[in-house]
Design an enzyme around this catalytic site. Structure first.
Site, PDB file in Angstrom:
ATOM      1  N   ASP A  69      89.969 113.674 108.417  1.00 47.67           N
ATOM      2  CA  ASP A  69      89.455 112.357 108.424  1.00 47.67           C
ATOM      3  C   ASP A  69      88.907 112.382 109.656  1.00 47.67           C
ATOM      4  OD1 ASP A  69      89.208 109.741 109.140  1.00 47.67           O
ATOM      5  OD2 ASP A  69      90.888 109.171 108.358  1.00 47.67           O
ATOM      6  N   TYR A 163      78.491  98.547 108.469  1.00 46.64           N
ATOM      7  CA  TYR A 163      77.748  99.859 108.627  1.00 46.64           C
ATOM      8  C   TYR A 163      76.447  99.485 109.604  1.00 46.64           C
ATOM      9  CZ  TYR A 163      74.690 103.527 106.483  1.00 46.64           C
ATOM     10  OH  TYR A 163      74.163 104.844 106.405  1.00 46.64           O
ATOM     11  N   LYS A 167      76.312 101.984 112.892  1.00 39.29           N
ATOM     12  CA  LYS A 167      74.924 103.074 113.010  1.00 39.29           C
ATOM     13  C   LYS A 167      74.582 102.577 114.316  1.00 39.29           C
ATOM     14  CE  LYS A 167      75.530 105.678 109.466  1.00 39.29           C
ATOM     15  NZ  LYS A 167      75.913 106.871 109.218  1.00 39.29           N
TER      16      LYS A 167
END
Ligand SMILES: NC(=O)c1ccc[n+]([C@@H]2O[C@H](COP(=O)([O-])OP(=O)(O)OC[C@H]3O[C@@H](n4cnc5c(N)ncnc54)[C@H](O)[C@@H]3O)[C@@H](O)[C@H]2O)c1
Length: 263
Positions: A69, A163, A167
């Site tokens: 992970d 997200y 990013k």
């Protein structure tokens, strides 16, 4: 077989996170074919990772896989220790592991969801870059890093707070590290894909109507393939790209240029 021959240093060793699937898978296979020993991570799909390792080894390359992970500091330590023990100091790193946007609007987004996504898509690259740089410092060597971002590092979408924030952060991490690490000859670049046909777009892969509708929105008229992104990654990892650092290359068939059109 590689679509172009890229000369890599004989001593190079690569880690590709998320190498069990999609863009990471295509990149690991290309690196293996180019003669670079590769360690790839898997998260949920051990069989997928084993198949990538077999493909590389059957082609005459060297590869290993480990579950990790990337948002877990101890797991990242174990990943690098495994790679160093198998092949030596890692000087090429591709951060491809990541989760897609939840599609949940802010009032309903649980902190645990936001945290889960940032751990995979932003903390992961922070942890892997830091561990690689520490080892390279110790060895007095340079290296090259490619962080897989997204066109959504700039172009926001409702439901993408997790997200798009991750990013966007990754884009700035890439630029900051490029500046900081240039004197050590460690290059850090990003790649911002548009729509690429990987399991992250399983809905479009499974439903031709959805694929056609989405591809109609892309000026180039089609989605991209993992191999096309992998070719770009190999170029940015290679000594041919020596003078390129601190930039993000978009690969999206001009999709990201379609904002602010039509009104
Ligand atoms: N496919 C696209 O259209 C697209 C577009 C823009 C950006 N990207 C980015 O490209 C990268 C690769 O995505 P892909 O399209 O190959 O998708 P994919 O789902 O095929 O691969 C992503 C991999 O990351 C792994 N992963 C997720 N969380 C992880 C964690 N915490 N630790 C380790 N591994 C983890 C998954 O198990 C999976 O194998 C991602 O960072 C994604 O955001 C993809």
């Amino acid at each position: 077989m590689a679509r172009f021959d890229v000369p890599f240093d004989q001593k190079s060793v690569a880690i590709v996170t998320g190498g069990e699937s999609g863009i990471g898978r295509a990149t690991a296979i290309r690196l293996g074919a180019a003669g670079v020993p590769v360690v790839l991570t898997w998260f949920a799909d051990r069989a997928g990772a084993d198949a990538v390792v077999s493909a590389i080894v059957d082609g005459g390359g060297r590869a290993g896989a480990i579950q990790a992970d990337v948002g877990d500091e101890a797991a990242v330590e174990a990943l690098f220790a495994f790679a160093e023990q198998r092949f030596g100091i890692v000087d090429l790193l591709v951060n491809s592991a990541g989760l897609n946007m939840s599609g949940v609007m802010l009032p309903d987004m649980a902190l645990a969801q936001f945290d889960r996504l940032l751990r995979a898509d932003l903390y992961g690259p922070f942890l892997t870059c830091r561990r690689m740089v520490r080892a390279l410092d110790g060895a007095g060597r340079g290296g090259r890093i490619v962080n897989i971002s997204s066109i959504h590092e700039c172009a926001p979408r409702p439901g993408g707070a997790d997200y798009d924030a991750a990013k966007g952060g990754l884009a700035q991490l890439t630029r900051t590290l490029a500046l900081e690490l240039a004197p050590r000859r460690i290059a850090v670049n990003g790649i911002a894909p548009g729509m690429i046909l990987t399991p992250m777009n399983q809905g479009a892969l499974d439903h031709p109507d959805e694929l056609r509708r989405k591809e109609a929105a892309i000026p180039w008229g089609r989605a991209g393939t993992p191999d096309e992104v992998a070719d770009l990654i190999l170029f940015l990892l290679s000594p041919v790209a020596d003078y390129i650092t601190g930039t993000t290359v978009t690969i999206d068939g001009a999709l990201s240029l379609t904002v602010a059109q039509g009104a």
